[in-house]
Write an enzyme that holds these catalytic residues in place. Structure first.
Site, PDB file in Angstrom:
ATOM      1  N   LEU A  15       0.856  -1.177   0.000  1.00 28.25           N
ATOM      2  CA  LEU A  15       0.000   0.000   0.000  1.00 28.25           C
ATOM      3  C   LEU A  15       0.899   1.236   0.000  1.00 28.25           C
ATOM      4  CD1 LEU A  15      -3.006  -0.408   2.496  1.00 28.25           C
ATOM      5  CD2 LEU A  15      -3.117   0.011   0.046  1.00 28.25           C
ATOM      6  N   ASP A  16       0.620   2.195  -0.885  1.00 34.00           N
ATOM      7  CA  ASP A  16       1.395   3.429  -0.924  1.00 34.00           C
ATOM      8  C   ASP A  16       1.286   4.163   0.413  1.00 34.00           C
ATOM      9  OD1 ASP A  16       2.042   2.936  -3.556  1.00 34.00           O
ATOM     10  OD2 ASP A  16       0.416   4.169  -4.362  1.00 34.00           O
ATOM     11  N   PRO A  17       2.300   4.981   0.754  1.00 35.25           N
ATOM     12  CA  PRO A  17       2.233   5.744   2.017  1.00 35.25           C
ATOM     13  C   PRO A  17       0.977   6.604   2.145  1.00 35.25           C
ATOM     14  CG  PRO A  17       4.471   5.795   1.167  1.00 35.25           C
ATOM     15  CD  PRO A  17       3.620   5.116   0.111  1.00 35.25           C
TER      16      PRO A  17
ATOM     17  N   ALA B 270      -1.928   5.914   1.033  1.00 33.83           N
ATOM     18  CA  ALA B 270      -3.125   5.074   1.107  1.00 33.83           C
ATOM     19  C   ALA B 270      -3.263   4.498   2.513  1.00 33.83           C
ATOM     20  CB  ALA B 270      -3.042   3.937   0.090  1.00 33.83           C
TER      21      ALA B 270
END
Length: 304
Positions: free
Chosen positions: A53-55, A57
């Protein structure tokens, strides 16, 4: 004492489902789980995550412990659900809030316009991944090339959008819920939705609500995990290994068959329906096996 040691071994082969907060990446979350295990006095074990998961998100991040790390690939292939917000009028180089604005448009679509284009983004669609992604180009990460100012050209790929619904439209922003196949980039979906609506846009909120069999209902915060670790009561936060295989049918095997499977040997048994099954011995996971016309072959064996 023997029963307690056995319980600990089983507990460490399972899943901790985090509700990842905004502002931290998946790798630091793995480190936080390792710290929690140490704080709780648990034995050292392998730890990995089942889907980055992207930071920026938030949401469901499955963390695999022990033998469950063998299922990380299976989790990466799973269908995932998201809620995301697209703000229209500006596109960034990263396609989210983190990047610099690279294009603007005075056009602001209506809710009716957005709803009208959604069928074009349901089913199997072609998608170009973001330049700022972990995909490799000539052996280098695309985001490293993009940050260095190099032009990144990524190939179009086919992904499946199982469901896409508009749930809110306020001002310049639209919020959607979606269920997507592996390899789908929500940032790319947001970019393409905006273009189809006659404008540009970027993701301003992204929350994963489900990853495979795991949902927000099972997720805990990092703060809650830390508190449980201090109390040395992580047991309630750890789901069993088989929780990650809810979509795979179980196949009871005899102790003799279980021994063969643990040694990687094929079973001369055929099933009515080919595909993956979970071999179990008295309810204990033995191996993930693939059923074919020539028998059962081990895909992943479990040492628990």
């Amino acid at each position: 004492m023997a029963d307690r040691r056995r319980t600990r071994r089983l507990m460490l082969s399972g899943w901790i489902i985090l509700d990842k907060p905004v502002g931290i990446g998946s790798t630091p979350c793995v480190s936080a789980v390792k710290r929690a295990l140490r704080e709780a006095g648990e034995a050292k074990t392998k730890v990995g995550h089942g889907g980055t998961l992207d930071p920026l998100a938030s949401g469901v991040l499955p963390i695999a412990l022990g033998e469950a790390t063998k299922l990380a690939g299976h989790m990466l292939d799973a269908t995932k659900d998201y809620a995301f917000t697209v703000t229209f009028g500006a596109q960034t180089d990263t396609l989210d809030l983190e990047g610099a604005v690279i294009a603007t448009s005075p056009v602001r679509p209506t809710a009716a316009t957005v709803a009208e284009i959604l069928p074009r983004f349901t089913g199997i669609i072609d998608q170009i991944p973001p330049a700022y992604s972990a995909l490799k180009v000539d052996g280098k990460r695309a985001y490293d090339l993009a940050r260095a100012g190099e032009e990144v050209a990524l190939a179009t790929r086919q992904v499946t959008i199982h469901q896409l619904r508009l749930i809110e439209f306020v001002g310049d922003s639209a919020t959607f819920v979606t269920s997507v196949s592996k390899g789908t980039y929500i940032r790319s979906l947001a970019r393409d939705l905006a273009v189809a609506a006659g404008t540009v846009g970027h993701v301003t909120r992204l929350r994963r609500t489900r990853a495979g069999p795991f949902s927000l209902a099972q997720a805990i915060s990092l703060d809650k995990l830390a508190d449980l670790a201090i109390e040395r009561s992580l047991d309630g936060a750890v789901l069993p290994l088989i929780a990650g295989l809810d979509d795979i049918p179980a196949l009871p095997v005899t102790p003799e068959e279980a021994t063969l499977l643990r040694h990687g040997q094929k079973l001369d048994r055929t099933l009515a329906t080919p595909g993956l099954v979970l071999a179990t011995d008295a309810g204990r996971p033995v191996a993930l096996v693939k059923a074919g016309h020539d028998g059962l072959r081990v895909v992943r064996g479990f040492n628990i």
